[in-house]
Enzyme design. Structure first.
Site, PDB file in Angstrom:
ATOM      1  N   HIS A  18     -13.874  20.642   1.263  1.00 16.44           N
ATOM      2  CA  HIS A  18     -15.599  21.451   1.209  1.00 16.44           C
ATOM      3  C   HIS A  18     -15.182  22.652   1.948  1.00 16.44           C
ATOM      4  O   HIS A  18     -14.896  22.831   2.593  1.00 16.44           O
ATOM      5  CB  HIS A  18     -16.227  19.984   2.643  1.00 16.44           C
ATOM      6  CG  HIS A  18     -17.575  20.897   2.419  1.00 16.44           C
ATOM      7  ND1 HIS A  18     -17.807  20.738   4.006  1.00 16.44           N
ATOM      8  CD2 HIS A  18     -18.696  20.554   1.982  1.00 16.44           C
ATOM      9  CE1 HIS A  18     -19.282  21.079   3.879  1.00 16.44           C
ATOM     10  NE2 HIS A  18     -20.034  20.821   2.950  1.00 16.44           N
ATOM     11  N   GLU A  45     -14.830  22.121  -3.650  1.00 15.86           N
ATOM     12  CA  GLU A  45     -16.554  21.827  -3.143  1.00 15.86           C
ATOM     13  C   GLU A  45     -16.556  23.489  -2.512  1.00 15.86           C
ATOM     14  O   GLU A  45     -16.328  24.000  -2.293  1.00 15.86           O
ATOM     15  CB  GLU A  45     -16.896  21.198  -2.699  1.00 15.86           C
ATOM     16  CG  GLU A  45     -18.931  21.373  -2.377  1.00 15.86           C
ATOM     17  CD  GLU A  45     -19.531  21.967  -1.923  1.00 15.86           C
ATOM     18  OE1 GLU A  45     -20.500  22.111  -1.520  1.00 15.86           O
ATOM     19  OE2 GLU A  45     -18.460  22.414  -0.813  1.00 15.86           O
ATOM     20  N   ASP A  47     -20.311  26.878  -2.419  1.00 18.91           N
ATOM     21  CA  ASP A  47     -21.603  26.810  -2.743  1.00 18.91           C
ATOM     22  C   ASP A  47     -21.926  28.525  -3.587  1.00 18.91           C
ATOM     23  O   ASP A  47     -21.457  29.415  -3.049  1.00 18.91           O
ATOM     24  CB  ASP A  47     -22.147  27.759  -1.197  1.00 18.91           C
ATOM     25  CG  ASP A  47     -21.785  25.920  -0.291  1.00 18.91           C
ATOM     26  OD1 ASP A  47     -23.185  24.372  -0.520  1.00 18.91           O
ATOM     27  OD2 ASP A  47     -21.600  25.877   0.571  1.00 18.91           O
ATOM     28  N   HIS A  60     -23.068  30.017   1.467  1.00 19.29           N
ATOM     29  CA  HIS A  60     -23.853  28.475   1.907  1.00 19.29           C
ATOM     30  C   HIS A  60     -25.441  28.821   2.547  1.00 19.29           C
ATOM     31  O   HIS A  60     -26.102  28.649   2.054  1.00 19.29           O
ATOM     32  CB  HIS A  60     -23.466  27.834   3.082  1.00 19.29           C
ATOM     33  CG  HIS A  60     -23.760  26.341   3.139  1.00 19.29           C
ATOM     34  ND1 HIS A  60     -25.253  26.302   4.146  1.00 19.29           N
ATOM     35  CD2 HIS A  60     -24.439  25.110   2.386  1.00 19.29           C
ATOM     36  CE1 HIS A  60     -25.708  25.192   4.123  1.00 19.29           C
ATOM     37  NE2 HIS A  60     -24.724  23.824   3.439  1.00 19.29           N
ATOM     38  N   GLU A 120     -21.912  23.776  -5.417  1.00 23.89           N
ATOM     39  CA  GLU A 120     -23.656  23.763  -5.998  1.00 23.89           C
ATOM     40  C   GLU A 120     -24.205  24.948  -5.601  1.00 23.89           C
ATOM     41  O   GLU A 120     -23.841  26.168  -4.927  1.00 23.89           O
ATOM     42  CB  GLU A 120     -23.508  23.246  -3.805  1.00 23.89           C
ATOM     43  CG  GLU A 120     -24.681  23.204  -3.700  1.00 23.89           C
ATOM     44  CD  GLU A 120     -24.900  22.192  -2.457  1.00 23.89           C
ATOM     45  OE1 GLU A 120     -25.851  22.580  -1.525  1.00 23.89           O
ATOM     46  OE2 GLU A 120     -23.984  21.686  -1.326  1.00 23.89           O
TER      47      GLU A 120
END
Length: 256
Positions: A18, A45, A47, A60, A120
């Protein structure tokens, strides 16, 4: 839709770090990616959003205060200004001066090292469609040759924002997409189908055996975030989860 057991094999590892290794190092920085890679993680993952001049970069929050030495909206600064920020001191002294990376820099790192990516899309307010379009086109440009040569696979594009996924689909239809969900609504899976998503990414408490079975039957892969408890991770994987996103990169040993 075909059951995933008989469909095209899922190309992504089930274990996904993450925000890079976003607790061992400053989240969404190359330092976090390097920390995760050093522990054997192959999938990450992160952002991505747009600078004021349209450059995709990793962050993020909508604002800069929490993870940089600046303040205000992340979408108000050009990339030249953002690239000079300190995105590491908030985490620890050893990472002081670590900059926010561009998506180009992340692509170079992942492609050079054989890592896979769940991107993301986190648009700043008002940039939902533009973010989907620009990120999708950037992914096609940066990963296209490696994908054509069989040396990599496309990043999985995910978002809570249907408009962003729709714009990405329109810009580059061949990219795989996933709808992120933090709650179940009557039409949420219909939305995923209309967006031609290959997966849904669920807040981990939403995942049940029946739901995984139903979604698999409907041809959707199922991922969960953010799973940091070992017993919960084991249970979810036993249910046939296709991907597990975790902060606990130093406690879990990533399998296939």
């Amino acid at each position: 839709m075909p059951d995933p057991d008989t469909a095209t094999p899922w190309p992504y590892p089930r274990w996904i770090a993450h925000r890079g290794a976003g607790r061992l190092a400053p989240e969404n920085t190359l330092a976090a990616f390097r920390a995760g890679a050093a522990l054997g993680w192959r999938a990450f993952e992160c952002d991505v959003k747009l600078s004021a001049d349209g450059v995709p970069f990793l962050l993020h929050d909508d604002t800069l205060e929490r993870t940089t030495d600046a303040a205000g909206s992340a979408g108000d600064l050009n990339w030249g200004e953002l690239s000079r920020l300190d995105a590491g001191s908030w985490h620890s002294r050893v990472h002081a001066g670590e900059p926010p990376p561009s998506l180009d820099a992340v692509a170079a790192f992942c492609l050079r090292n054989g890592h896979l990516l769940n991107l993301e899309l986190k648009p700043v307010p008002g940039e939902e469609e533009r973010t989907g379009q620009v990120v999708a086109k950037t992914v096609r440009q940066r990963w296209g040759e490696a994908v054509r040569d069989g040396l990599s696979v496309w990043p999985l594009l995910s978002s809570f924002e249907p408009r962003t996924l729709a714009a990405a689909h329109e810009a580059v239809p061949e990219l795989p997409r996933a709808l992120l969900l933090d709650a179940l609504t009557p039409d949420c899976f219909d939305i995923a189908e209309r967006l031609d998503c290959v997966a849904v990414v669920l807040e981990e408490s939403l995942v049940t055996e029946d739901l995984v079975r139903t979604l698999h039957h409907d041809g959707l892969r199922v991922l969960a975030y953010t799973v940091n408890d070992a017993s919960r991770a084991e249970l979810l994987l036993d249910l046939g989860l296709d991907g597990l996103i975790t902060d606990a990169v130093d406690r879990f040993v990533p399998g296939i």
